[in-house]
Design a protein around this motif. Structure first.
Motif, mmCIF file in Angstrom:
data_model
loop_
_atom_site.group_PDB
_atom_site.id
_atom_site.type_symbol
_atom_site.label_atom_id
_atom_site.label_comp_id
_atom_site.label_asym_id
_atom_site.label_seq_id
_atom_site.Cartn_x
_atom_site.Cartn_y
_atom_site.Cartn_z
ATOM 1 N N TYR A 110 -19.130 27.774 -11.018
ATOM 2 C CA TYR A 110 -17.666 27.840 -11.084
ATOM 3 C C TYR A 110 -17.046 27.025 -9.953
ATOM 4 N N LEU A 111 -17.622 27.146 -8.771
ATOM 5 C CA LEU A 111 -17.100 26.392 -7.633
ATOM 6 C C LEU A 111 -17.301 24.894 -7.832
ATOM 7 N N GLU A 112 -18.464 24.503 -8.325
ATOM 8 C CA GLU A 112 -18.750 23.082 -8.517
ATOM 9 C C GLU A 112 -17.973 22.505 -9.695
ATOM 10 N N GLY A 113 -17.696 23.336 -10.706
ATOM 11 C CA GLY A 113 -16.995 22.867 -11.902
ATOM 12 C C GLY A 113 -15.490 22.964 -11.753
ATOM 13 N N ARG B 268 -9.102 38.321 -15.082
ATOM 14 C CA ARG B 268 -9.804 37.349 -15.942
ATOM 15 C C ARG B 268 -8.930 36.113 -16.143
ATOM 16 N N GLY B 269 -7.616 36.336 -16.204
ATOM 17 C CA GLY B 269 -6.690 35.218 -16.322
ATOM 18 C C GLY B 269 -6.714 34.320 -15.100
ATOM 19 N N PHE B 270 -6.879 34.916 -13.914
ATOM 20 C CA PHE B 270 -7.006 34.097 -12.709
ATOM 21 C C PHE B 270 -8.190 33.146 -12.837
ATOM 22 N N VAL B 271 -9.303 33.675 -13.347
ATOM 23 C CA VAL B 271 -10.524 32.886 -13.482
ATOM 24 C C VAL B 271 -10.331 31.740 -14.462
#
Length: 251
Positions: free
Chosen positions: A228-231, A121-124
């Motif tokens: 997530y990819l776009e942001g 979750r920290g990676f995210v």
């Protein structure tokens, strides 16, 4: 599922662990991820002269290192002709385990799994700026690259999952590729990490629950992988088209 063959991986760099080509998966519009463009690995700090020569002959121009400062200093792996890009994510899970033990608490296996899920979750969340730079580099330097951490399984495994997701690879195939670590990873005698055996068995492996925790955080915090990819990752439509043009080919 459309999983590439990995039958010859242990022979590619025998002195490395978990080194493999991400090519071969079917992605966006039925196109295949190119072979020989993006590799993932462990620390690469114990290569034999023969394997070092093999690595130098693979056309790689860049090495992306996700390790923390102390890890990189303990196992340097500069390779002539390959530029290093440090994208450091400091390790925390072993330190958290040791802190618990220092307080008189030996984590259970379930608690070790929970710690690993928290790490992902920290990676995210906290790691998003680092992984955004990872994608930006892939687009700006369209040449063969290897990315790695110490074991090549967590920081690296999450990066590989994000990349394959951005290329349109099916989720089941992403998970299957991620779990190949349990087949190819070998604990390195060069890496010092101590703890109870049942805890270290969790920390030195990968489980679907770890990656599931990351994707669940992506869904909960950002509304899904596409957003997530776009942001946070900075991959708008133009950047996604660029990435796919670089790393996908007709199947």
């Amino acid at each position: 599922m459309t999983t590439p063959s990995h039958a010859d991986l242990p022979r590619l760099l025998p002195s490395a662990s978990n080194f493999r080509d991400l090519g071969g998966h079917i992605g966006h519009d039925g196109q295949r991820v190119r072979h020989g463009r993006v590799y993932r690995s462990d620390h690469l700090g114990g290569l034999t002269p023969a394997d070092l020569q093999t690595l130098q002959g693979m056309g790689l121009t860049h090495r992306i290192d996700f390790r923390g400062a102390a890890e990189s200093a303990a196992l340097p792996c500069e390779v002539a002709g390959i530029t290093t890009l440090p994208l450091s994510i400091e390790p925390t899970v072993v330190q958290r385990v040791q802190a618990l033990i220092g307080e008189g608490t030996v984590p259970t296996e379930a608690q070790a799994v929970a710690l690993m899920c928290d790490t992902y979750r920290g990676f995210v969340r906290e790691g998003a700026p680092v992984y955004a730079r990872f994608f930006r580099h892939l687009i700006e330097q369209p040449t063969p690259v290897v990315f790695h951490c110490t074991a090549g399984k967590d920081r690296t495994g999450y990066a590989a999952a994000l990349l394959l997701g951005a290329l349109g690879v099916a989720h089941d195939d992403i998970v299957q590729d991620y779990l190949l670590t349990n087949q190819y990873f070998r604990r390195s005698p060069l890496v010092q990490a101590r703890g109870p055996a049942h805890v270290m068995d969790v920390l030195w492996s990968v489980q679907p629950a770890f990656l599931d925790a990351a994707f669940a955080a992506i869904d909960e915090d950002f509304g899904g992988l596409a957003r997530y990819l776009e942001g946070p990752m900075g991959l708008g439509p133009h950047e996604q088209t660029q990435l796919r043009a670089l790393l996908l080919e007709e199947a």
